[in-house]
Design an enzyme around this catalytic site. Structure first.
Site, short mmCIF file in Angstrom:
data_model
loop_
_atom_site.label_atom_id
_atom_site.label_comp_id
_atom_site.label_asym_id
_atom_site.label_seq_id
_atom_site.Cartn_x
_atom_site.Cartn_y
_atom_site.Cartn_z
N ARG A 266 0.86 -1.18 0.00
CA ARG A 266 0.00 0.00 0.00
C ARG A 266 0.90 1.23 0.00
O ARG A 266 1.95 1.23 0.66
CB ARG A 266 -0.92 0.04 1.23
N GLU A 295 -3.85 7.96 -4.66
CA GLU A 295 -4.09 7.31 -5.97
C GLU A 295 -5.33 7.91 -6.61
O GLU A 295 -6.31 8.15 -5.91
CB GLU A 295 -4.26 5.80 -5.78
N HIS A 317 -1.39 0.66 -9.71
CA HIS A 317 -2.06 -0.29 -8.80
C HIS A 317 -2.57 -1.48 -9.63
O HIS A 317 -3.78 -1.74 -9.71
CB HIS A 317 -3.22 0.36 -8.04
#
Ligand code: NAD
Length: 369
Positions: A266, A295, A317
């Site tokens: 993360r 993000e 991601h």
């Protein structure tokens, strides 16, 4: 005939949703590709739904659980990480939430491995050279060289599901492996990997002896050529060993100047300001990131600095983004299938309606006798 359940999905998770439609569920799916506004999630939850399907883009906290008081029975998240769901709030409101562990383990680990290879062997820079027609001659070392992965030392930070899968992949490249995990140490697995290593040596598959061992965090930082991060995001107060900014100025400075950092866990596990500086000032050799503090990665992120472009790989991601892994409706293969099954288990009272026995429920502690 079971009663008709009402479900809102904050994102289209593909044909796995047909499983719910076929069972007579009343299903509403947020139609746009981006995440729904928080106010809309609250409004939908308030409208009386039984189940909410979420992704890591949604913030699920007390406000959402309050809106679902009296009718919301489950939140089913399509991800293994659940740092966007406030576990303490879910427990206070006694709402079980599910996740999609295991089905994305291999896909995420292989992507971490490929990121490591692409970074070390400078594959992005090499392809640009070719595409931009700047490849003028073959030369022993110009315009640049990369670094081998084979035979090097990798540190695996977090030896849970994905960390262990990454170990297996690194072993295929005869890497020495340093393991660090303050909460869970799988010595049986590590011993088995050592046996495989010794067999490869004994049978002539590999030439030199290689090893695997658990070490302290400091040792992992100091001795690794590559560091691959596989921890959950745990903020201060959520764990005795939080992972928020685990990689910061102090810990980045402990790495070798020739070492590379790979993060598929993360974003907030790495202090991005410190990392950008580490890359600019060459405290470390490079970094490959799949996840970010914010993000999508903001346009003005210091990680986009052209000065560090050749040693900073950036991905959207994407580690679990493989066809079967993301979308298979088979709960044993796909995140979408597992997400839907987690929702069904709770709503339809599988496992004798005992939430503590339901395999995909995360916060079982709130439902013990
Ligand atoms: P897991 O729970 O099986 O493993 C996590 C491990 O980290 C555990 O063994 C835990 O003890 C360990 N850990 C906790 N605190 C630590 C610390 N301070 N230092 C070192 N280790 C620590 O989880 P998993 O299934 O392996 O997934 C790991 C994480 O990867 C998820 O939580 C998620 O955030 C992330 N993930 C990202 C993607 C992606 O697309 N980039 C895909 C899947 C998972």
């Amino acid at each position: 005939m079971p009663r008709k359940f009402h479900v809102f999905a904050t994102s289209d998770i593909g044909e796995a949703l047909d499983v719910l439609r076929q069972r007579g569920y009343e299903l509403e799916v947020y139609a746009k590709s981006e995440a729904p506004p928080q106010a809309l999630i609250i409004e939908k939850v308030k409208s009386g739904i039984d189940g909410l399907i979420t992704t890591l883009r949604d913030q699920i906290d007390a406000e959402v659980f309050e809106a679902g008081k009296g009718h919301l029975k489950v939140v089913a998240q399509m991800a293994v990480g659940f740092d966007n769901i406030n576990r303490a709030d879910a427990n206070r409101y006694k709402i079980p939430f599910t996740h999609t562990a295991d089905v994305l383990t291999e896909a995420t680990a292989e992507f971490a491995f490929f990121m490591m290879g692409a970074l070390a062997r400078r594959m992005w820079t090499a392809e640009h050279l070719t595409r931009e027609n700047k490849w003028s001659y073959w030369h022993p070392y110009l315009p640049f060289l990369g670094d081998e992965v084979t035979g090097k030392t990798v540190a695996i930070i977090g030896t849970g599901r994905i960390g262990l899968a990454m170990i297996k992949k690194c072993n295929g490249f005869d890497m020495n492996i340093l393991c660090y995990d303050p909460a869970y140490q799988n010595h049986e697995y590590v011993d088995a990997i050592q046996e495989v290593k010794d067999l490869r040596l004994a049978r002539g598959i590999t030439k030199g002896k290689t090893w695997i061992k658990y070490v302290s965090f400091e040792e992992a930082l100091r001795d690794a050529d590559f560091i691959s991060v596989h921890v959950p995001l745990l903020r201060e107060g959520e764990s005795n060993t939080p992972t928020y900014h685990l990689f910061n100025e102090r810990t980045l400075r402990m790495m070798k100047p020739t070492a590379f950092l790979v993060n598929t866990s993360r974003g907030p596990v790495v202090d991005e300001i410190a990392l950008a500086r580490a890359l600019r000032e060459k405290w470390i050799a490079g970094a490959a990131l799949d996840v970010y503090e914010k993000e999508p990665l903001p346009a003005d992120s210091p990680l986009r600095d052209p000065v560090i472009e050749d040693r900073c790989r950036l991905y959207p991601h994407f580690a679990s983004a493989a066809r079967i892994t993301r979308l298979s409706k088979d709960p044993n293969k796909g995140m979408a299938g597992r997400c839907v099954q987690g929702l069904i288990d709770v709503l339809e009272g599988n496992y004798g309606s005992d939430i503590t026995k339901m395999p995909y429920v995360v916060n079982k502690e709130a439902f013990g006798k």
